[in-house]
Design a protein around this motif. Sequence first.
Motif, short mmCIF file in Angstrom:
data_model
loop_
_atom_site.label_atom_id
_atom_site.label_comp_id
_atom_site.label_asym_id
_atom_site.label_seq_id
_atom_site.Cartn_x
_atom_site.Cartn_y
_atom_site.Cartn_z
N LEU A 45 -4.27 -10.68 6.55
CA LEU A 45 -3.25 -10.62 5.50
C LEU A 45 -3.59 -11.57 4.36
N GLN A 46 -4.18 -12.72 4.71
CA GLN A 46 -4.62 -13.66 3.68
C GLN A 46 -5.62 -12.99 2.76
N LYS A 47 -6.61 -12.35 3.36
CA LYS A 47 -7.67 -11.71 2.57
C LYS A 47 -7.13 -10.51 1.78
N LEU A 48 -6.19 -9.80 2.39
CA LEU A 48 -5.69 -8.56 1.80
C LEU A 48 -4.87 -8.81 0.53
N GLN A 49 -4.28 -9.99 0.41
CA GLN A 49 -3.44 -10.29 -0.75
C GLN A 49 -4.18 -10.10 -2.06
N ALA A 50 -5.48 -10.36 -2.06
CA ALA A 50 -6.26 -10.21 -3.29
C ALA A 50 -6.45 -8.74 -3.65
N LYS A 51 -6.33 -7.86 -2.66
CA LYS A 51 -6.54 -6.43 -2.88
C LYS A 51 -5.24 -5.72 -3.25
N GLY A 52 -4.15 -6.13 -2.63
CA GLY A 52 -2.87 -5.48 -2.90
C GLY A 52 -1.83 -5.93 -1.91
N PHE A 53 -0.66 -5.33 -1.98
CA PHE A 53 0.42 -5.68 -1.06
C PHE A 53 0.80 -4.48 -0.20
N LEU A 54 1.18 -4.76 1.04
CA LEU A 54 1.62 -3.72 1.96
C LEU A 54 3.05 -3.32 1.59
N PHE A 55 3.30 -2.03 1.54
CA PHE A 55 4.65 -1.55 1.25
C PHE A 55 5.40 -1.32 2.55
N GLU A 78 7.51 11.87 3.83
CA GLU A 78 7.78 13.20 3.29
C GLU A 78 7.64 13.24 1.77
N VAL A 79 7.78 12.09 1.13
CA VAL A 79 7.62 12.03 -0.33
C VAL A 79 6.17 11.85 -0.74
N CYS A 80 5.46 10.91 -0.10
CA CYS A 80 4.11 10.56 -0.58
C CYS A 80 2.98 10.94 0.37
N GLY A 81 3.30 11.41 1.57
CA GLY A 81 2.26 11.84 2.49
C GLY A 81 1.76 10.76 3.43
N GLN A 361 3.63 8.03 -8.01
CA GLN A 361 2.76 7.24 -8.88
C GLN A 361 2.62 5.81 -8.36
N PHE A 362 3.73 5.25 -7.90
CA PHE A 362 3.72 3.91 -7.29
C PHE A 362 2.81 3.90 -6.07
N PHE A 363 2.91 4.91 -5.23
CA PHE A 363 2.08 5.06 -4.04
C PHE A 363 0.60 5.14 -4.40
N GLU A 364 0.28 5.83 -5.48
CA GLU A 364 -1.12 6.04 -5.88
C GLU A 364 -1.73 4.85 -6.60
N ALA A 365 -0.94 3.87 -6.97
CA ALA A 365 -1.46 2.69 -7.65
C ALA A 365 -2.41 1.91 -6.75
N ASP A 366 -3.35 1.23 -7.35
CA ASP A 366 -4.38 0.52 -6.59
C ASP A 366 -3.82 -0.58 -5.69
N LYS A 367 -2.79 -1.27 -6.14
CA LYS A 367 -2.31 -2.45 -5.42
C LYS A 367 -1.26 -2.14 -4.35
N THR A 368 -0.76 -0.90 -4.30
CA THR A 368 0.23 -0.56 -3.28
C THR A 368 -0.49 0.01 -2.05
N LEU A 369 -0.30 -0.62 -0.92
CA LEU A 369 -1.00 -0.26 0.31
C LEU A 369 -0.02 0.30 1.33
N PHE A 370 -0.28 1.50 1.80
CA PHE A 370 0.57 2.14 2.79
C PHE A 370 -0.16 2.16 4.14
N GLU A 371 0.35 2.91 5.10
CA GLU A 371 -0.16 2.76 6.46
C GLU A 371 -1.64 3.13 6.61
N LYS A 372 -2.07 4.20 5.98
CA LYS A 372 -3.48 4.58 6.08
C LYS A 372 -4.39 3.49 5.50
N ASP A 373 -3.93 2.86 4.42
CA ASP A 373 -4.69 1.74 3.84
C ASP A 373 -4.75 0.58 4.83
#
Length: 383
Positions: A45-55, A78-81, A361-373
Amino acid sequence: MKRRYNKFFWITIFLWHHHTLAAQDLFLPCDKDATKETKALYSNLQKLQAKGFLFGHQDDLAYGVNWRYEKDRSDVKEVCGDYPAVYGWDLGGLERANNDNNIDGVPFKKMKQFIKEGYQRGGVITLSWHLDNPLTGSGAWDTTHGTVASVLPGGANHELYKSWLDKVAGFILSLKADNKELIPVLFRPFHELTGTWFWWGTNNCVADQFKILWRFTNYYLKEVKKCHNLLYVYNTGGDFKTKEEYLDRYPGNDVVDIISFDAYQYGDPSKEDWFLKNTSRALDVLDSAAAETNKLTAIAETGFEAIPYATWWTGVLQKAIGTHNLSYVLVWRNHGYNEYMKKMHYYAPYKGQVSENDFIQFFEADKTLFEKDAAKENLYQAH
């Protein structure tokens, strides 16, 4: 025979012990005996902060708008896949005798299964605890004065509070994956601690009392109950103005892993930008506090009830976060229509909701990280 300690012994230990410790290693959790998966999660999580944040989303797998307990459902998915990367759950009600459901009606048995499912897909689990008032037996919002003092070592309800912690420990130690490893948890006790609406708030105890409460809780879960799968999240309201104010009740680097605050949108974003400006300012202060404490940062709760503003995700929340590095950002639950409040009560969009396209659009942004990320990062493995 039970060993008894003078309460001033505990005050000395819990208030001043952390002043004698060296600064915490930047990549190690405060629990030096943490499981290898918990240590890996913290480091990653320390390293990941530079890449983006987990939603994250509260109660995501249990229910959504107009549905409850349907296998594999999620309004977010159901909204973003994709599922959220962080799953929020609450332990409120666990302290009650013979109680099967939490404060939001979620059966604890189902919660355990949902936690396991999210973890095994690569997601992250966080637990809050709306615990009852131990002095009166009423809910967490009963701010009867003297409650905190009553549960501290030497207090009239200290043994009762320990029995509640026993139940929490039992739940946490029952969270295991298929291979029997303990599931790491971001534990957020005494949330919104700078508010006045919970019995542990600023109107019910002085800073030193709160620090003792936190430090005893950490000690008991870690040293007595051997819960070594926890990362501890310090959480305030969002109304602080300075680093000193934010850290006024901070209990010490040796008992905290993540520092955070909660902030909700109120009012019409098209007419006023209070939330955007206040959250951005709070994040500046949080960054300053993180530089001093060497801790991860998060917005542990946020959202806009019923999200009536179509571009809130990219036009407000994303702008408020800006370039700040955060470990996660979690929105509150999708209850649906609330009979008590006589209105819709949800914080993530569902299919057809007015902010659906903006959320994509929020989901597709580089800094927003979802479960697959999150799964790609193998957060529970040392790298």
